[in-house]
Design a protein around this motif. Sequence first.
Motif, PDB file in Angstrom:
ATOM      1  N   TYR A 219      30.150  43.657  45.972  1.00  0.00           N
ATOM      2  CA  TYR A 219      30.423  42.351  45.351  1.00  0.00           C
ATOM      3  C   TYR A 219      31.868  42.256  44.902  1.00  0.00           C
ATOM      4  N   LEU A 220      32.307  43.299  44.204  1.00  0.00           N
ATOM      5  CA  LEU A 220      33.668  43.258  43.673  1.00  0.00           C
ATOM      6  C   LEU A 220      34.690  43.236  44.794  1.00  0.00           C
ATOM      7  N   LEU A 221      34.395  43.980  45.857  1.00  0.00           N
ATOM      8  CA  LEU A 221      35.403  44.081  46.916  1.00  0.00           C
ATOM      9  C   LEU A 221      35.408  42.860  47.814  1.00  0.00           C
ATOM     10  N   ILE A 222      34.247  42.230  48.000  1.00  0.00           N
ATOM     11  CA  ILE A 222      34.250  40.983  48.770  1.00  0.00           C
ATOM     12  C   ILE A 222      35.018  39.926  47.991  1.00  0.00           C
ATOM     13  N   GLY A 223      34.798  39.919  46.693  1.00  0.00           N
ATOM     14  CA  GLY A 223      35.518  38.953  45.868  1.00  0.00           C
ATOM     15  C   GLY A 223      36.852  39.485  45.412  1.00  0.00           C
ATOM     16  N   PHE A 224      37.410  40.388  46.185  1.00  0.00           N
ATOM     17  CA  PHE A 224      38.653  41.012  45.746  1.00  0.00           C
ATOM     18  C   PHE A 224      39.773  39.989  45.605  1.00  0.00           C
TER      19      PHE A 224
ATOM     20  N   GLN B 211      29.268  36.160  45.755  1.00  0.00           N
ATOM     21  CA  GLN B 211      28.037  35.828  45.040  1.00  0.00           C
ATOM     22  C   GLN B 211      26.846  35.824  45.992  1.00  0.00           C
ATOM     23  N   LYS B 212      27.108  35.283  47.175  1.00  0.00           N
ATOM     24  CA  LYS B 212      26.040  35.244  48.173  1.00  0.00           C
ATOM     25  C   LYS B 212      25.592  36.652  48.522  1.00  0.00           C
TER      26      LYS B 212
ATOM     27  N   ALA C 103      30.729  38.389  54.141  1.00  0.00           N
ATOM     28  CA  ALA C 103      31.365  39.495  53.445  1.00  0.00           C
ATOM     29  C   ALA C 103      32.703  39.854  54.051  1.00  0.00           C
ATOM     30  N   MET C 104      32.990  39.300  55.219  1.00  0.00           N
ATOM     31  CA  MET C 104      34.257  39.598  55.862  1.00  0.00           C
ATOM     32  C   MET C 104      35.438  38.967  55.136  1.00  0.00           C
ATOM     33  N   GLU C 105      35.137  38.216  54.070  1.00  0.00           N
ATOM     34  CA  GLU C 105      36.217  37.666  53.261  1.00  0.00           C
ATOM     35  C   GLU C 105      36.974  38.746  52.511  1.00  0.00           C
ATOM     36  N   GLY C 106      36.368  39.887  52.375  1.00  0.00           N
ATOM     37  CA  GLY C 106      37.045  40.979  51.678  1.00  0.00           C
ATOM     38  C   GLY C 106      38.179  41.521  52.519  1.00  0.00           C
ATOM     39  N   PRO C 107      38.995  42.378  51.938  1.00  0.00           N
ATOM     40  CA  PRO C 107      40.064  43.000  52.716  1.00  0.00           C
ATOM     41  C   PRO C 107      39.481  43.806  53.878  1.00  0.00           C
ATOM     42  N   THR C 108      40.233  43.917  54.948  1.00  0.00           N
ATOM     43  CA  THR C 108      39.698  44.538  56.163  1.00  0.00           C
ATOM     44  C   THR C 108      39.287  46.002  55.988  1.00  0.00           C
ATOM     45  N   PRO C 109      40.043  46.817  55.255  1.00  0.00           N
ATOM     46  CA  PRO C 109      39.572  48.201  55.083  1.00  0.00           C
ATOM     47  C   PRO C 109      38.169  48.257  54.489  1.00  0.00           C
ATOM     48  N   ILE C 110      37.873  47.288  53.626  1.00  0.00           N
ATOM     49  CA  ILE C 110      36.544  47.244  53.032  1.00  0.00           C
ATOM     50  C   ILE C 110      35.505  46.944  54.076  1.00  0.00           C
TER      51      ILE C 110
ATOM     52  N   SER D  45      24.234  34.248  36.171  1.00  0.00           N
ATOM     53  CA  SER D  45      25.365  34.915  35.524  1.00  0.00           C
ATOM     54  C   SER D  45      26.554  35.041  36.470  1.00  0.00           C
ATOM     55  N   LEU D  46      26.292  35.257  37.746  1.00  0.00           N
ATOM     56  CA  LEU D  46      27.427  35.347  38.659  1.00  0.00           C
ATOM     57  C   LEU D  46      28.030  33.981  38.934  1.00  0.00           C
ATOM     58  N   SER D  47      27.203  32.947  38.962  1.00  0.00           N
ATOM     59  CA  SER D  47      27.814  31.646  39.205  1.00  0.00           C
ATOM     60  C   SER D  47      28.615  31.213  37.978  1.00  0.00           C
ATOM     61  N   MET D  48      28.196  31.699  36.819  1.00  0.00           N
ATOM     62  CA  MET D  48      29.002  31.459  35.621  1.00  0.00           C
ATOM     63  C   MET D  48      30.372  32.115  35.765  1.00  0.00           C
ATOM     64  N   LEU D  49      30.349  33.362  36.203  1.00  0.00           N
ATOM     65  CA  LEU D  49      31.615  34.072  36.432  1.00  0.00           C
ATOM     66  C   LEU D  49      32.470  33.339  37.450  1.00  0.00           C
ATOM     67  N   ARG D  50      31.810  32.926  38.517  1.00  0.00           N
ATOM     68  CA  ARG D  50      32.556  32.285  39.599  1.00  0.00           C
ATOM     69  C   ARG D  50      33.181  30.995  39.097  1.00  0.00           C
ATOM     70  N   GLN D  51      32.377  30.225  38.372  1.00  0.00           N
ATOM     71  CA  GLN D  51      32.925  28.942  37.939  1.00  0.00           C
ATOM     72  C   GLN D  51      34.045  29.112  36.929  1.00  0.00           C
ATOM     73  N   MET D  52      33.954  30.157  36.133  1.00  0.00           N
ATOM     74  CA  MET D  52      35.000  30.327  35.132  1.00  0.00           C
ATOM     75  C   MET D  52      36.259  30.923  35.715  1.00  0.00           C
TER      76      MET D  52
END
Lengths: 756, 509
Positions: A159-164, A176-177, A253-260, B442-449
Motif C-alpha cells: 500500500y505504502l509503495l503503490i502510493g509512494f 487504496q484499491k 498497482a503499477m502506479e508505484g515506482p518500477t523497482p517496486i 480510514s484509508l479514504s480519510m487518509l486519501r482525502q486529507m
Amino acid sequence: MEYTFQYLWIIPFLPLPVPILIGVGLLLFPRATKNLRRMCVFPSVLLLSIVIVFSTYLSIQQINNPAIYLSIWSWTINNDFSLEFGCLVDPLTSIMLILISTVGIMVLIYSDNYMSHDQGYLRFFAYMSFFNTSMLGLVTSCNIIQIYFFWELVGMCSYLLIGFWFTRPIAANACQKAFVTNRVGDFGLLLGILGFYWITGSLEFRDFFEIFKNLVYNNEVNFVFVTLCAFLLFSGSIAKSAQFPLHVWLPDAMEGPTPISALIHAATMVAAGIFLVARLLPLFIVIPYIMNLIALIGIITLLLGATLALAQKDIKKGLAYSTMSQLGYMMLSLGMGSYRTALFHLITHAYSKALLFLGSGSVIHSMETIVGYSPNKSQNLVLMGGLRKHVPITKTSFLLGTLSLCGIPPLACFWSKDEILNDTWLYSPIFAIIACSTAGLTAFYMFRIYLLTFEGHLNVHFQTYSGKKNSSVYSISLWGREGQKTIKRNFCLLPLLTMNNKERASFFWKNKYRINKNVRSMTVPFINIQNFGTKNTFSYPHESDNTMLFSMLLLGIFTLFIGIIGIPFFTQFNQEGMQLDILSKFLTPSINLLHPNTKNLMNWDWYDFITNATFSVSIASFGILIASFLYKPVYSSLQNLNFFNSFGIFIPNKLKILGDKIINVIYDWSYNRGYIDFVYVTFLTQGIRRLAELIHFFDRRIIDGITNGVGISIFFMGEGIKYVGGGRISSYLLMYVFYVLIFLLIFFYYFFFQYF
Amino acid sequence: MVQAYLVFTTNYFPWLTIVVVFPIFMGSLLFFLPHRGNKVIRWYTLCICIIELLLITYVFSYHFQLDDPLIQLTEDYKWIDFFNFSWRLGIDGISIGPILLTGFITTLATLAARPVTRECRLFHFLMLAMYSGQIGPFSSQDLLLFFIMWELELIPVYLLLSMWGGKKRLYSATKFFLYTAGSSAFLLMGILGLCLSGSNEPTLNFETLANQSYPVALEILFYLGFFIAFAVKSPIIPFHTWLPDTHGEAHYSTCMLLAGILLKMGAYGLVRINMELLPHAHSIFSPWLIIVGTMQIIYAASTSPGQRNLKKRIAYSSVSHMGFIIIGLGSISDTGLNGAILQIISHGFIGAALFFLAGTSYDRIRLVYLDEMGGMAITIPKIFTTFSILSMASLALPGMSGFVAELIVFLGILTSQKFLLMTKTLITFVMAIGIILTPIYSLSMLRQMFYGYRLFNAPNSYFVDSGPRELFLSICIFLPIIAIGIYPDFVFSLSVDKVEALLSNYFYP
C-alpha cells in the motif's frame, strides 16, 4: 550447527534496523537524515546479503535435516490459549528465502540509481527494507497467525509503495484499491484461520496437519464446513496472488515506482499467495473439491490475464497482466497437486519477470527524458519504438526476459512452463488446451510489447505529423496498418474506467510548472522538458546508468541459468533408483514430510520430453510469429510493406471487416480490463457509497431525529406549561376546576362501584 | 518517624484516596495562583498530571500484586452510616488497566491542550477535575460512590464542551449532558434497586453484592437499567448519536479524554456491574449483546464513509470499535473478556491519538470537511506519517494493539461454549465484514486529507509541520500501541487472574 539454528529467527529481522533508523531519523532529524541519503543503501544491501549467505547455508544444510521448528516466544493469554511464535525452515522456506533476498538485493541496487533524484529516496528505502523484513518473516512463519501477521504487513508495505508518489491522484486511488482488495482476501484468510482453529484447536502447521489428517481419517469433520473454511483460506491467496475475482488491484498497482513493481508485484509478494497454498497443500489435498477449485481459479486467471494483456498500451500494465497470467499457471499447477512444478515456475518466473520489470524501468527512465514524467507518456508503448539503437543493453536483457517468459528452450521459464503444460495434459484435456493456447498468447503479447518498444523507429516524433496532437495517442496504428484503429470507447458506459487523456494525472513537486494547456507533463525539479508536444525535441533516449545495468545483467544471468535446478541433466541415482534433479531432490524430503502418500516418481523420458517440448515451443513460436507479423513496423522496410499489401489482396473484404471487428472487441476487452473493474465500480463501490449515504441518512434523520424530537417536544411542553402558568388567574381557575372535576368523577365512580 | 515509615510501606496508607483526590485538590489551588500569564498555569497543571501519573505507577508497581484476583489497596471509611454508605475504594485486575490508561491519556491531553488560551485557568482546572472524576469510577468499590464519581465527571465535560468547542458547541454540549444525565437516572434506579432489594439492610458494597442472588425477573430489570446507563456512555447503537456531535465540536484535548477514557467507562461499568453483580441476567442477555455488538460494528463502519466531517468519521470509527468490546463481554469466555479489556485499553490509545492528530491538522488546515481538503502530505509530512501509522493501527494492522485485541475477541467468540456452531459462524462472519469496511473509511480519510495535490496559488498553501511537542505526543501514544501489539502479555498479565475469578461465577464456563 545446532548452535546456528538457534539464531535462525534473526533472519527476517536482519533488514529491520534500516527502516527503523530511517523512520526515526526522518521524523526527528529530517535535515540531517536527508544529508546522509545515499549512505543508507549500503546497510540495506549489506544486511540483505547477510540474509543471502544465511539462507544459502541453510539450504545446503537442508538436504540433511528436512525441517526445523523453532519456537521463540509466545503470547500466553490464559491457560487455554497460547500462541507460540517461532520459525519453520523447510525446503520451501529456504527456496523462498533465497529468492526474496536475491531479487531484493538486485532491486535495491537498481533502485539506488532509479530513485536517486526522487525526493522520497529515503522513504523508499525504508519501505523496501521493511517489506523485505515482513516478506522474510512471512516465509519463515511457523503458524498461521504469524503468516497472517506478516501477510498484512506485506500488504501494508505494498500500500505504502503503490502510493509512494502520493501527489498523483491515480496512485492514491490505486493504493487504496490494492489495500481494500487485499483486505477482502485477508477477511477470508482470517475466517479460514479461525475456522481451522476451531476444528483442530491448533495453529502450528505441524500439529495442525497431523490433527486434521487424523480427523479426516476418522471422518469426524463436517465436510461442507471444512471445504468452506479451506476456500476462505484460499481466498487470501486469491487476493494476494491476483487471481481471478480479486485481481483488479494488480494492474493499478503499477502506479508505484518500477523497482517496486519488479520486487513486490512481480517476484515476491504476489508469490506469497502461491507460497501459502504450497504451505497448506497437505491440508488442501485431503479436502476433495478444493483442489479442483484451485485449478479452476488458476485456469480462469491465466486465460483472463493473457487476454487482458493482449492490447495494453502501458508497458507496465501489460507486464502486470502477464504476471497475473503466470501466477495463474502456478495456481493451476498447485491445483493439480504438482507442488514441485509450481515452485519451479515460481522461481523461474520471479527472475524473468523481475528482469522484465527492471528492463521496463530502464526504458521508462530513458523515455522520461523525452516525453516527460507523466506515466501516461513515459510508459506508453505507442510513443516508444526503435529503442534498440539507443538502449542496447536494456534491449538485450529485456529480450532475454521476453524469450524466457515465452518459453523458448534454453531459458528459465521454458523448463517450468513445459512441465506445467505436461501436467495439464495428464490432468484434463480441456484445461490443457486452454493452457497451451494461453502459452501462445503469452508469446504473442510479450513479443508485442517487445516489438513495440524496441523495434521500428521512435514514435514520439511521429506524433506531430498526425496533426491531432492532443486528441489521440493512437494516431499511430498499434496494429501496423493505417485506417483500422478506430477504437470504440463507450463513454456512456464506462466513464470511470477508460483512461481519459484530458484527465491525466499531473504530478507536482515543490516547484511546479504549468507547461502548456495541451500537455500537463509532470516534472521533477531536476530535469525539465518544457516543450514537449509543441516543438520537436530531437533528443534521443539514452542508456541507463551502470548500476541499473549491473543488476539487470545479474538477473539476466539468473534467467539464463536458473532453469538448471529443475533440469534433469545432472541426474543422480539415489537409493530408490529415481532420477532426480536438484529441485526435486531438494524438495523430496519436505514433500514426503508433508504428504507421504503422494507419489513423487519422476519418470524421465527423453522421448516424451522432446515431443512435449517441441509442441510447446512451436506454440510459442507461432505466437511470436503472429506478433512479429502484426507489429513489425511497416515503415521499417519496403519488403514488409509489400508483404502486407500482398497479404491484403488475398483476404476478402468481408473477412477483413470481421477481423476488424474481432480486433475491436479484443481492444475494448483489454482496454476496459475485461469490464470487471466496471462491474466492481458500479456494484460494489457505488453500492457501498449508497449504503453509507443511506445509513448516514437513517442515522441523522431517524435515530438522531428521535432524540431531537424528544428534546423539541419537551421544549414545547415546557413552553405550553409556561403559557398556562403565566400568572393568569383565569387559567389557574380553569386548571383548578378541571382537576376538581376529575377528582369528583373518580370519587363518584369509586363510590358507585363500591355500593352497587 | 518509624510509624510514618510503616504507614508508607504497609497497605494502610490511603494510597487510592490520595490518587483520586490529589488532582482535583491541586487543581482547586490553581485559582490561588498569581496572575502571571498562562504559562505558569500550564506548567503547573502539567506537573500535577505527571506527578499523579508517577504516583499511580508507583502505587501500582509496589503495592499491587498482579497474581491476586482479589480487590487490593482497599480503603473503607464510613461516610453516611444509616444506609451503609462509605468511602470505599479498591482496585483489581480489571480496573488497574483503565486507571493507568486514564493517567497516561489525561497527562497527554493536558499537554495537547497547550494552545488553549481562552480562560486558561478554568480550562486547566477542569482538566484536573476530569482527572479525578475519571479515576474515581474506576477505583470505587461502592455503588453509590461509583454513581457520584460517574456524575462528577459529567460537569467538567459539559463545561469543556460548551466553552471551548466549535460552532455548534452549545447544541452538542446540551445533547451530551441530557443524554448522559438521562441515562444516569437509570443508573441511579438500578443502584437503589440493588441496594434495597438485597438482604434486610441496604448494601452498597460491590463485594457483598457480588455474592448475592436475586429473583430472575428482578435481576433482568436491574440489568436493563444498568445496561441503558452504560449503553449511552459506551455508546451502543441506538444511543450513540451524542458521540459524533460531541466529538465533532469539542476541542481535541477534550476529544482525547472523551474517546480515550469516557467511552471506556461505559464498557468498564458493563464488566463491573452487569457482569460481576448480575451474572445470571448477563448470561441471559449475552446473545443479545453479541447481536447488538455485531450490528454496531457493521452499522458504524458503514455510516462512517458517509461522513464529511473528519472528526465525525473518526467518532463513528470509535463507535465501531466499541462493538468488539461488547462482543467480547457477551462471549462469556476467558479469552473474549480478556480481549474486550485489551480492546478497552488499545482503543483508548488509538482513539485518543487519532483525535489528537485530527485536531492538530485542523489547527493548520482550518477545514472541517474532508472533501475540501487534499494534498496536505507535502506541506505537513510528519503529521501525514503519524496519521498514516495511526490509521493503520485503527484498521487493526498486525503488530499494533488493535489487531491483537480484535483477534482475541474473535478467538473468544469462537471458543465460547455458550453458542451453537451456526450462530458462532454467522457472528464471526458478520464481524469480519467489519475488517473490510474499516480500511475503506480510514484509508479514504487518509486519501482525502493527504494524497493528491493542491493548487499552487491557493491561499494558505504553506503550513507549519508538527513541532516537537506534537511529535512527542504522538510518539508517546504510538509506543504503547506497538508494545501491546507485539507483546500483549503486558496487559493480559494485569487482567487474567481477575477475569478467571469473575467468570467462575458463571455456571457454564
